[in-house]
Design an enzyme around this catalytic site. Structure first.
Site, PDB file in Angstrom:
ATOM      1  N   HIS A  59       0.829  -1.206   0.000  1.00 53.76           N
ATOM      2  CA  HIS A  59       0.000   0.000   0.000  1.00 53.76           C
ATOM      3  C   HIS A  59       0.862   1.253   0.000  1.00 53.76           C
ATOM      4  O   HIS A  59       0.544   2.249  -0.669  1.00 53.76           O
ATOM      5  CB  HIS A  59      -0.922  -0.031   1.226  1.00 53.76           C
ATOM      6  CG  HIS A  59      -1.718   1.212   1.406  1.00 53.76           C
ATOM      7  ND1 HIS A  59      -1.526   2.076   2.459  1.00 53.76           N
ATOM      8  CD2 HIS A  59      -2.717   1.758   0.655  1.00 53.76           C
ATOM      9  CE1 HIS A  59      -2.369   3.080   2.365  1.00 53.76           C
ATOM     10  NE2 HIS A  59      -3.113   2.919   1.285  1.00 53.76           N
ATOM     11  N   GLU A 114       2.028   1.893  -3.436  1.00 54.03           N
ATOM     12  CA  GLU A 114       0.941   2.448  -4.245  1.00 54.03           C
ATOM     13  C   GLU A 114       0.923   3.975  -4.144  1.00 54.03           C
ATOM     14  O   GLU A 114       0.780   4.682  -5.154  1.00 54.03           O
ATOM     15  CB  GLU A 114      -0.392   1.864  -3.778  1.00 54.03           C
ATOM     16  CG  GLU A 114      -1.606   2.462  -4.473  1.00 54.03           C
ATOM     17  CD  GLU A 114      -2.809   2.578  -3.562  1.00 54.03           C
ATOM     18  OE1 GLU A 114      -3.410   3.680  -3.498  1.00 54.03           O
ATOM     19  OE2 GLU A 114      -3.152   1.583  -2.905  1.00 54.03           O
TER      20      GLU A 114
END
Length: 448
Positions: free
Chosen positions: A73, A76
């Site tokens: 994450h 990202e």
């Protein structure tokens, strides 16, 4: 309570949606693979001059190394920073300047990036996405800033929500060894130490064309997409060191597990139970289809088995639900939940839930209810075709989790072929307390 018969529902939906088989024409989907191993899926929809461009990586939080939870994450977020040709934030500014929207998302099994733009901007999107696939440049200042962003995101989404904290702990109890027991956003004590080396190691390991799926849906043709994909993604070399996708396996669960989570902020206590369940596998989707319908039968809507028994007949609960998603690379869960009515204890709610489930295993599925659910699922699939984003997501998620284009296209008919016997066989297999985690979410006890 007023109920439509299955025949009436079928007739009404047929008239409004045109559900005869000819109207269920196959989606115009083309699938091919570039020489560097990048899968490409093209979904034609020429009703509007727009296109959805998505790049999915077969890497999510369950692929993270131990001790670096949250790195998928975190990366990202960092993918919107500087590259060799773009400044930090320039990617999204360019998309917006061209009238589009963009975003990204991380799950256990994948990370995805998408843009929705006018069809004539597709080449520009591919140019920028291909650039950040290989040319990401990170400095320590940006790492520190973005790390604070994801920690604050955890504060807002998890730390400030007793239900989220409860689910996090319950997942950790469900999966003793598999990475599905680790939160996608990460454990806070590991997130605070994520650094540039962690991000680049994950990037260099997994962000490569032979680990990516390009999905383009909208006002395009396969030939147009192929030419653009070869121009922008084709020159990127495959990663020859891409590891085989192996995760730690979960040991057999042979005893029920329980968790009680107390938090002073809890206003509405509830009982939740998750059973280990098989995922939806390529070429073998029958069990997942039966479990999908089982969830509808037990806990979807006011005419479901749990709602009728617990919300209306006995009024033990104000809400009931059953949930299953087979879209998972490894074993998933089948979940049931009961929110008790005022004055009903969690112990009483759980006992009532168990009684209903036990009776269901004896009495079986109502044929009319089964027919109605199948028709509703068919209608939902028809409506979903009006949303090009939804179609692109369906194929992208499937391919990152081991399914094929053919599996996706076969799924509606497999659901329709499920019988009452299939549903009951799935119920007897999955509703086993020895492979379940039962959780109570409740407020702190009041001390005198």
């Amino acid at each position: 309570m007023f109920r439509l018969t299955a025949a009436a529902v079928s007739l009404a939906l047929s008239l409004t949606l045109g559900l005869s088989r000819p109207a269920m024409a196959d989606e115009q989907v083309t699938h091919f693979t570039l020489d560097n191993g990048m899968d490409v899926v093209v979904i034609e929809d020429h009703r509007a001059p727009v296109v959805v461009h998505m790049v999915w990586y077969r890497a999510g939080s369950a692929d993270e190394p131990a001790g670096a939870s949250g790195i998928a994450h975190f990366l990202e977020h960092l993918m919107f920073k500087r590259t060799e040709t773009m400044e930090s934030g320039e990617f999204s500014r360019t998309v917006a300047r061209n009238g589009g929207q963009d975003n990204a998302f991380t799950s256990y099994d994948y990370t995805g990036y998408f843009q929705r733009v006018a069809a004539d901007r597709l080449g520009l999107m591919m140019q920028m996405e291909a650039d950040r696939m290989v040319n990401l440049r990170l400095d320590d200042a940006e790492i520190a800033t973005e790390r604070e962003v994801i920690i604050e995101e955890r504060n807002q989404r998890v730390e400030n929500s007793p239900a989220a904290l409860f689910r996090e702990q319950k997942d950790a109890v469900q999966y003793l060894n598999h990475r599905y027991g680790v939160p996608i956003i990460g454990w806070r004590h590991e997130m605070v130490s994520l650094d540039r080396d962690d991000a680049l190691a994950f990037y260099e390991r997994f962000y490569a064309p032979n680990n990516a799926i390009l999905v383009v849906a909208g006002d395009v043709t396969p030939d147009e997409v192929r030419a653009l994909a070869q121009e922008h993604y084709g020159p990127i070399p495959a990663n020859p060191a891409l590891p085989e996708r192996l995760r730690p396996t979960e040991p057999p669960q042979t005893a029920e597990r329980r968790i009680t989570f107390r938090d002073a902020r809890v206003a509405q206590p509830y009982v939740s139970r998750s059973y280990l369940a098989p995922e939806r596998d390529s070429g073998a989707q029958d069990t997942a289809a039966a479990l999908t319908i089982l969830a509808e039968v037990l806990g979807s809507g006011t005419t479901s088995v749990m709602a009728e028994a617990l919300q209306f007949d006995s009024q033990v609960a104000t809400f009931t639900g059953a949930f299953y998603s087979g879209m998972s690379l490894d074993k998933t869960t089948f979940d049931v939940v009961v929110v008790p009515s005022e004055g009903v204890t969690l112990e009483e709610a759980e006992a009532a839930m168990d009684k209903v489930l036990a009776e269901f295993l004896t009495t079986g599925v109502d044929p009319e209810q089964l027919d109605r659910i199948k028709m509703q699922l068919r209608a939902a699939q028809i409506y979903a075709r009006d949303n090009v984003d939804s179609i692109a997501n369906r194929y992208g998620r499937a391919l990152t989790q081991g399914l094929t284009v053919e599996d996706v296209q076969a799924w509606p008919d497999i659901l329709q072929a499920v019988t009452a016997d299939d549903v009951m066989a799935a119920a007897r297999m999955v509703l086993d307390r020895r492979q379940a985690v039962t959780g109570w979410l409740m407020a702190e006890e009041v001390t005198q």
